[in-house]
Design a protein around this motif. Structure first.
Motif, PDB file in Angstrom:
ATOM      1  N   THR A 141       0.840  -1.194   0.000  1.00  0.00           N
ATOM      2  CA  THR A 141       0.000   0.000   0.000  1.00  0.00           C
ATOM      3  C   THR A 141       0.875   1.243   0.000  1.00  0.00           C
ATOM      4  OG1 THR A 141      -1.704  -1.146   1.283  1.00  0.00           O
ATOM      5  CG2 THR A 141      -1.803   1.254   1.249  1.00  0.00           C
ATOM      6  N   LEU A 142       0.469   2.239  -0.792  1.00  0.00           N
ATOM      7  CA  LEU A 142       1.125   3.544  -0.767  1.00  0.00           C
ATOM      8  C   LEU A 142       0.102   4.605  -1.136  1.00  0.00           C
ATOM      9  CD1 LEU A 142       3.586   5.458  -0.614  1.00  0.00           C
ATOM     10  CD2 LEU A 142       3.958   4.997  -3.046  1.00  0.00           C
ATOM     11  N   ASP A 143      -0.025   5.604  -0.292  1.00  0.00           N
ATOM     12  CA  ASP A 143      -0.823   6.795  -0.582  1.00  0.00           C
ATOM     13  C   ASP A 143       0.040   7.991  -0.222  1.00  0.00           C
ATOM     14  OD1 ASP A 143      -3.463   5.712  -1.390  1.00  0.00           O
ATOM     15  OD2 ASP A 143      -3.455   4.891   0.637  1.00  0.00           O
ATOM     16  N   ALA A 144       0.375   8.799  -1.227  1.00  0.00           N
ATOM     17  CA  ALA A 144       1.278   9.923  -0.983  1.00  0.00           C
ATOM     18  C   ALA A 144       0.981  11.054  -1.957  1.00  0.00           C
ATOM     19  CB  ALA A 144       2.740   9.487  -1.123  1.00  0.00           C
ATOM     20  N   THR A 145       1.301  12.258  -1.521  1.00  0.00           N
ATOM     21  CA  THR A 145       1.261  13.437  -2.384  1.00  0.00           C
ATOM     22  C   THR A 145       2.645  14.047  -2.404  1.00  0.00           C
ATOM     23  OG1 THR A 145       0.596  14.860  -0.529  1.00  0.00           O
ATOM     24  CG2 THR A 145      -1.170  13.890  -1.877  1.00  0.00           C
TER      25      THR A 145
END
Length: 285
Positions: A141-145
């Protein structure tokens, strides 16, 4: 002056990423201000749902995540997010980022480049809201800005990345056993040893090692190697023959056998090794 990249390159140094995995579900989108060299002031969006290919991996210490995008329209992009040296990427804000992999040890690293364009230098920041790693560089999982500025400019490029992979597959489990009997040939002086290997995935297993004997105060030694196909659930038998390195043949009696088995993990591309040492009794053959 900005940097022009050839297709398939990320700059002068490659990321220390492990075996990349195609993302089952993922997206990368970004846009830039007028004057941003990388985006040209345009917006871009890619996702596995649109038949774009996204490959993702982390470094073995989970410090760096590397993403490559092969767009269905022919576009290609690379994104690197790196924690400071000695740290793993965890949820949080990473400010003061500079161009990866040339960032200083205490600085986060960041780089979005592609379609023939890259920054010589950059400043920026990124925020990780969620990240989950598996073994051997697997990114679940990866969620980044992120936001970056080329060459110290005020024009910004802003984007976000999302990866949602299934739970990581198990690592390859490899087993090795040595039989306690073997033969010493009276015809050619070679020693034949045998055993079995076991595996959790279908793989080709390489087995190698040495046979050592002291007979009549003479050291006799030889090496052997072989390979065998292994399938889960059923041990695969292997047999190998060691040639004595000197002029003295192997004799009937006790020998020390060292063995190593190795195979490539089909899920992660890593090499798995196991070893075994045993006292083996040779009979005349």
């Amino acid at each position: 002056m900005a940097l022009t990249l050839a297709a398939g390159t990320t700059g002068l140094l490659a990321s220390p990423a492990a075996h990349a995995q195609p993302a089952e579900s993922g997206s990368l989108s970004f846009s830039g201000d007028a004057g941003d060299y990388i985006s040209g002031g345009q917006s871009y969006s890619y996702s596995t749902a649109s038949q774009d290919r996204l490959d993702v991996s982390s470094s073995t210490d989970n410090r760096v995540i590397s993403l490559s995008v092969d767009g269905a329209n022919g576009d290609w992009w690379y994104l690197d997010l790196a924690a400071p040296s000695g740290q793993a990427l965890v949820p949080g804000e990473y400010t003061g980022a500079t161009r990866y992999p040339f960032n200083e040890a205490a600085e986060p690293g960041l780089d979005l480049s592609g379609n023939g364009r890259g920054c010589n230098t950059l400043t920026g920041s990124f925020a990780v809201s969620d990240v989950v790693f598996g073994p051997n560089g697997y990114v679940q999982t990866l969620d980044a800005t992120f936001e970056q500025h080329c060459e110290g400019g005020t024009a910004a490029l802003r984007g976000e990345v999302h990866i949602d992979n299934p739970a990581p597959p198990a690592e390859l489990d490899l087993g090795l056993s040595l039989a306690l009997d073997g033969t010493a040939s009276t015809l050619n002086g070679k020693a034949t040893v045998h055993g079995t290997v076991s595996c959790s995935e279908p793989v080709r297993v390489n087995v190698s090692g040495t046979v050592t004997q002291v007979a009549k105060r003479v050291l006799i030694k030889g090496s052997y190697s072989t390979s065998v196909d292994c399938a889960p659930g059923t041990p695969a038998a292997w047999t190998a023959t060691a040639d004595p390195t000197g002029t003295t043949p192997f004799q009937k009696g006790d020998v020390e056998v060292m063995a190593q088995a190795s195979a490539t993990d089909p899920n992660y591309g890593t090499t798995v090794r196991v070893s075994e040492t045993a006292a083996v009794r040779l009979s005349k053959g």
